[in-house]
Design a protein around this motif. Structure first.
Motif, PDB file in Angstrom:
ATOM      1  N   TYR A 165      13.751  44.069  -0.800  1.00  0.00           N
ATOM      2  CA  TYR A 165      13.999  42.686  -0.351  1.00  0.00           C
ATOM      3  C   TYR A 165      13.439  42.437   1.051  1.00  0.00           C
ATOM      4  CZ  TYR A 165      17.220  41.135  -4.121  1.00  0.00           C
ATOM      5  OH  TYR A 165      17.777  40.724  -5.306  1.00  0.00           O
ATOM      6  N   GLN A 166      13.229  43.526   1.789  1.00  0.00           N
ATOM      7  CA  GLN A 166      12.821  43.388   3.196  1.00  0.00           C
ATOM      8  C   GLN A 166      13.832  42.535   3.963  1.00  0.00           C
ATOM      9  OE1 GLN A 166       9.860  44.711   5.089  1.00  0.00           O
ATOM     10  NE2 GLN A 166      10.377  46.160   3.460  1.00  0.00           N
ATOM     11  N   LYS A 167      15.099  42.872   3.729  1.00  0.00           N
ATOM     12  CA  LYS A 167      16.207  42.188   4.408  1.00  0.00           C
ATOM     13  C   LYS A 167      17.111  43.243   5.032  1.00  0.00           C
ATOM     14  CE  LYS A 167      15.130  38.072   2.849  1.00  0.00           C
ATOM     15  NZ  LYS A 167      14.651  37.018   3.754  1.00  0.00           N
ATOM     16  N   THR A 168      17.866  42.831   6.025  1.00  0.00           N
ATOM     17  CA  THR A 168      18.899  43.733   6.529  1.00  0.00           C
ATOM     18  C   THR A 168      20.102  43.656   5.583  1.00  0.00           C
ATOM     19  OG1 THR A 168      20.019  42.043   7.845  1.00  0.00           O
ATOM     20  CG2 THR A 168      18.220  43.254   8.917  1.00  0.00           C
ATOM     21  N   ALA A 169      20.982  44.663   5.691  1.00  0.00           N
ATOM     22  CA  ALA A 169      22.204  44.644   4.887  1.00  0.00           C
ATOM     23  C   ALA A 169      23.012  43.392   5.222  1.00  0.00           C
ATOM     24  CB  ALA A 169      23.023  45.898   5.154  1.00  0.00           C
ATOM     25  N   ALA A 170      23.061  43.053   6.497  1.00  0.00           N
ATOM     26  CA  ALA A 170      23.848  41.892   6.920  1.00  0.00           C
ATOM     27  C   ALA A 170      23.282  40.596   6.336  1.00  0.00           C
ATOM     28  CB  ALA A 170      23.890  41.819   8.442  1.00  0.00           C
ATOM     29  N   GLU A 171      21.966  40.497   6.237  1.00  0.00           N
ATOM     30  CA  GLU A 171      21.373  39.289   5.644  1.00  0.00           C
ATOM     31  C   GLU A 171      21.775  39.136   4.178  1.00  0.00           C
ATOM     32  OE1 GLU A 171      17.242  38.528   8.137  1.00  0.00           O
ATOM     33  OE2 GLU A 171      17.351  40.290   6.825  1.00  0.00           O
ATOM     34  N   VAL A 172      21.720  40.231   3.439  1.00  0.00           N
ATOM     35  CA  VAL A 172      22.135  40.158   2.029  1.00  0.00           C
ATOM     36  C   VAL A 172      23.629  39.845   1.932  1.00  0.00           C
ATOM     37  CG1 VAL A 172      22.316  41.418  -0.159  1.00  0.00           C
ATOM     38  CG2 VAL A 172      20.309  41.774   1.322  1.00  0.00           C
ATOM     39  N   CYS A 173      24.425  40.556   2.742  1.00  0.00           N
ATOM     40  CA  CYS A 173      25.890  40.389   2.657  1.00  0.00           C
ATOM     41  C   CYS A 173      26.343  38.995   3.063  1.00  0.00           C
ATOM     42  CB  CYS A 173      26.599  41.436   3.509  1.00  0.00           C
ATOM     43  SG  CYS A 173      26.392  43.099   2.846  1.00  0.00           S
ATOM     44  N   ALA A 174      25.556  38.335   3.900  1.00  0.00           N
ATOM     45  CA  ALA A 174      25.920  36.985   4.338  1.00  0.00           C
ATOM     46  C   ALA A 174      26.007  36.018   3.152  1.00  0.00           C
ATOM     47  CB  ALA A 174      24.913  36.470   5.368  1.00  0.00           C
ATOM     48  N   LEU A 175      25.345  36.360   2.062  1.00  0.00           N
ATOM     49  CA  LEU A 175      25.380  35.503   0.870  1.00  0.00           C
ATOM     50  C   LEU A 175      26.682  35.663   0.078  1.00  0.00           C
ATOM     51  CD1 LEU A 175      21.752  36.229  -0.401  1.00  0.00           C
ATOM     52  CD2 LEU A 175      22.514  34.275   0.974  1.00  0.00           C
ATOM     53  N   PHE A 176      27.438  36.718   0.419  1.00  0.00           N
ATOM     54  CA  PHE A 176      28.637  37.070  -0.365  1.00  0.00           C
ATOM     55  C   PHE A 176      29.911  36.931   0.469  1.00  0.00           C
ATOM     56  CE2 PHE A 176      25.032  39.084  -2.308  1.00  0.00           C
ATOM     57  CZ  PHE A 176      25.293  39.033  -3.673  1.00  0.00           C
ATOM     58  N   ASP A 177      31.033  36.721  -0.233  1.00  0.00           N
ATOM     59  CA  ASP A 177      32.336  36.643   0.439  1.00  0.00           C
ATOM     60  C   ASP A 177      32.946  38.029   0.630  1.00  0.00           C
ATOM     61  OD1 ASP A 177      32.771  33.655   0.549  1.00  0.00           O
ATOM     62  OD2 ASP A 177      32.337  33.949  -1.582  1.00  0.00           O
ATOM     63  N   SER A 178      32.657  38.913  -0.293  1.00  0.00           N
ATOM     64  CA  SER A 178      33.178  40.277  -0.199  1.00  0.00           C
ATOM     65  C   SER A 178      32.126  41.227  -0.748  1.00  0.00           C
ATOM     66  CB  SER A 178      34.484  40.408  -0.987  1.00  0.00           C
ATOM     67  OG  SER A 178      34.312  39.958  -2.317  1.00  0.00           O
ATOM     68  N   VAL A 179      32.083  42.410  -0.168  1.00  0.00           N
ATOM     69  CA  VAL A 179      31.045  43.381  -0.534  1.00  0.00           C
ATOM     70  C   VAL A 179      31.671  44.776  -0.583  1.00  0.00           C
ATOM     71  CG1 VAL A 179      28.880  44.497   0.181  1.00  0.00           C
ATOM     72  CG2 VAL A 179      29.233  42.042   0.632  1.00  0.00           C
ATOM     73  N   TYR A 180      31.355  45.500  -1.647  1.00  0.00           N
ATOM     74  CA  TYR A 180      31.731  46.912  -1.715  1.00  0.00           C
ATOM     75  C   TYR A 180      30.463  47.756  -1.636  1.00  0.00           C
ATOM     76  CZ  TYR A 180      31.245  50.678  -5.202  1.00  0.00           C
ATOM     77  OH  TYR A 180      30.834  51.795  -5.889  1.00  0.00           O
ATOM     78  N   VAL A 181      30.517  48.814  -0.852  1.00  0.00           N
ATOM     79  CA  VAL A 181      29.412  49.785  -0.811  1.00  0.00           C
ATOM     80  C   VAL A 181      29.961  51.182  -1.091  1.00  0.00           C
ATOM     81  CG1 VAL A 181      27.894  48.494   0.741  1.00  0.00           C
ATOM     82  CG2 VAL A 181      29.595  50.074   1.713  1.00  0.00           C
ATOM     83  N   SER A 182      29.095  52.029  -1.621  1.00  0.00           N
ATOM     84  CA  SER A 182      29.467  53.395  -2.004  1.00  0.00           C
ATOM     85  C   SER A 182      28.765  54.406  -1.107  1.00  0.00           C
ATOM     86  CB  SER A 182      29.051  53.645  -3.453  1.00  0.00           C
ATOM     87  OG  SER A 182      29.224  55.005  -3.782  1.00  0.00           O
ATOM     88  N   PHE A 183      29.420  55.546  -0.925  1.00  0.00           N
ATOM     89  CA  PHE A 183      28.816  56.580  -0.076  1.00  0.00           C
ATOM     90  C   PHE A 183      28.375  57.823  -0.833  1.00  0.00           C
ATOM     91  CE2 PHE A 183      31.347  53.886   2.683  1.00  0.00           C
ATOM     92  CZ  PHE A 183      30.366  53.505   3.585  1.00  0.00           C
ATOM     93  N   TYR A 184      28.377  57.762  -2.155  1.00  0.00           N
ATOM     94  CA  TYR A 184      27.882  58.955  -2.856  1.00  0.00           C
ATOM     95  C   TYR A 184      26.761  58.627  -3.840  1.00  0.00           C
ATOM     96  CZ  TYR A 184      30.871  57.712  -6.839  1.00  0.00           C
ATOM     97  OH  TYR A 184      31.460  57.084  -7.902  1.00  0.00           O
ATOM     98  N   LYS A 185      26.131  57.468  -3.690  1.00  0.00           N
ATOM     99  CA  LYS A 185      24.931  57.172  -4.484  1.00  0.00           C
ATOM    100  C   LYS A 185      23.739  57.620  -3.616  1.00  0.00           C
ATOM    101  CE  LYS A 185      27.790  55.234  -7.447  1.00  0.00           C
ATOM    102  NZ  LYS A 185      28.942  54.746  -6.711  1.00  0.00           N
TER     103      LYS A 185
END
Lengths: 363, 363
Positions: free
Chosen positions: A189-209
């Motif tokens: 996407y050539q976006k920062t994580a914050a740019e993508v997350c700004a589109l969402f109200d809640s976000v889950y991320v995983s640490f073992y993928k």
């Protein structure tokens, strides 16, 4: 087990594996803790430096107000949807037919939370704006999974995401991101994580993928949402006295692997191209948009297995430890690129695909 | 935090603490993993040598058919009750008013499982046979907590347990044991864990109370029950890809501390006797029946705090890091004996109580 599974056995014997971050063994924990002082204090039921600092760090990375660490994404996601449903007073959400909550969680969302899911889009493609607009019933929340893992790791256009987000805000539908592989899609996407997350109200991320930690997840959102999620975390039995084994390791591998996501993405495209040069083989997507893709063979599982075993033995390079039967004449498997790919000598990799082309085309 | 909490701060500065197994820090993990080979494979979603062997070991120790490791007791216990309720088609259970599920779990049992609890017995005593016989409504399951932690760690007579168990079997009521501190009561009952567990249909044990592990719990029962509990474990988000950080540490401290439970029990009785020699101080129970008891002071919290801080500074022995206000003239705290007690020099301990008698009687 291994005797009944000769492919896995042969895979484990190889010196190089093209996918993953390496073996899931105790060394993963030992490496993460090697430099941590023994006096470093445990978290205590969600409090303490180790958990609070990591939560703050990830909240900032994702551009959200606050965060809470969960033992699992299953728990985090059900809770996120429950909070949005309670807020709206409507126990209905929409997601993809191959959503993790629909196919991997023994119906926890329905059995524990009595939330009814509406399945959006055909299972072979991602959700588009039209699917959301055409919904014939009200929902509290829409969940998008980026990338859509079960179809090989597929993404909508970024513009589609933006338009879905705008539409949901306009209609009062909360938008939740299953970001189990969020870090892995940022280079495409050539976006920062914050740019993508700004589109969402809640976000889950995983640490073992892609991150390759031991286990663990983080849920982010605004303060009110996160405070509620902590109550539900306790109800689910996820507010452990100590989560630091997962937190410390998540933090350790986050720092090491976030800078490598671009590399994994480029390597995924390279490897997919190798596969696609073989007759009877095709990757989905054809050109990866993250570190992952699925490999589909128009060859019966029973015929492909001995071929792969032979190649592993000859080259000491392993492609996969399993094959999933699609039908009697085809099979597939998933590839996620991590630290292992760069260690495979290029000439060995070339040899693997030379052998694969030769042996598969004979079938 | 510590600046706002001078008692905890002073407690942390002491060289000796009379209670507990030591600091909850990363060293607890490091010690457990020091001798584990880095190549040792992780469990994978409930499968693999590390989890299966420990489950078998604990099932055998508890004399039950099979076992499943859970990240938390909160999760294990809600699930046990849910299974018994579903089996009977009746969402009603009975337990003590100070049951963990009633006061520490944000009503998870009610909010997630819609199970209605019937509170048995007065909160200041344990459940007796009469309470069960006098029940005026049908229940699917009775939960007993041994010892009853919130009132200092109190036990019914063993004969009472036997009679409750017989009664429940006769009436078709499932009997579930909250055995968070089961290992700690065996020296008092002079029974094996298997003998106690034989009275119950399902049993949960914890690995971070007397055992002193990082976190984790095990639920045991027959095969059908445990298979169902695995489905619910996944629904709750407890079926993590890797639970080995908790399993390996639980196993390590289980082996080291199970043989010490008798010692902890004797030491608890010794320490309680020291307290009971002080005016205005009484332990509950007066003579401990496990490694734990509560200490009640007829002294205001605000008056006791500076006294304790003074004693800690003078002797470098810590008694407690907190005080719970009972009312404006009294306060209390919990003591659980572990490895720390034996390290306190006897003459220092004598000095602590000499000072306590002196300073408290002046109040």
């Amino acid at each position: 087990m291994s005797k009944q599974n000769p492919l896995l056995e042969a895979f484990k014997q190889t010196n190089y594996q093209v996918a993953g971050n390496g073996k899931r063994n105790v060394q993963v924990l030992k490496d993460a803790f090697a430099e941590v002082d023994g006096e470093f204090e445990s978290d205590m039921y969600g409090k303490g430096k180790v958990i609070e600092e990591f939560q703050t760090k990830i909240a900032e990375f994702l551009g959200k107000e606050t965060a809470v660490f969960f033992p699992s994404g299953t728990m985090a996601q059900q809770i996120a949807l429950r909070i949005w449903c309670d807020e709206k007073g409507l126990k209905k959400v929409a997601y993809h037919p191959l959503c993790h909550l629909e196919i991997h969680e023994e119906d926890g969302l329905k059995e524990l939370h009595h939330i009814e899911p509406v399945l959006l889009a055909d299972k072979n493609r991602v959700i588009e704006l039209k699917d959301v607009v055409d919904l014939d019933q009200e929902i509290a929340c829409l969940l998008l999974e980026l990338p859509q893992r079960e179809i090989g790791g597929v993404l909508p256009d970024y513009d589609t995401l933006v338009s879905i987000s705008s539409y949901c805000r306009e209609k009062g539908i909360k938008l939740d991101l299953d970001g189990a592989r969020l870090f892995e899609i940022l280079p495409y996407y050539q976006k920062t994580a914050a740019e993508v997350c700004a589109l969402f109200d809640s976000v889950y991320v995983s640490f073992y993928k892609g991150i390759g930690g031991i286990a663990g997840a983080i849920l982010v959102g605004d303060k009110d949402f996160i405070e509620k999620s902590k109550v539900w975390k306790r109800r689910h039995g996820g507010d452990l006295i100590s989560l630091y084994p997962y937190i410390v390791s998540s933090d350790y591998y986050f720092d090491r692997r976030i800078p490598k996501m671009e590399q994994y993405y480029e390597e995924a495209k390279e490897l997919a191209a190798f596969y696609n040069q073989c007759d009877s083989v095709q990757t989905k997507p054809l050109v990866p948009v993250s570190n992952m893709f699925h490999v589909h063979f128009d060859v019966a599982k029973g015929a492909l297995e001995p071929i792969l075993i032979e190649i592993y033995k000859e080259t000491s390079v392993g492609l996969t430890g399993y094959l999933q039967e699609t039908d009697e004449n085809s099979c597939s498997y998933e590839v996620s690129i991590g630290d292992q790919y760069e260690k495979v000598p290029k000439e060995k990799l070339a040899k693997v695909f030379e052998l694969l082309r030769e042996k598969v085309s004979k079938k």
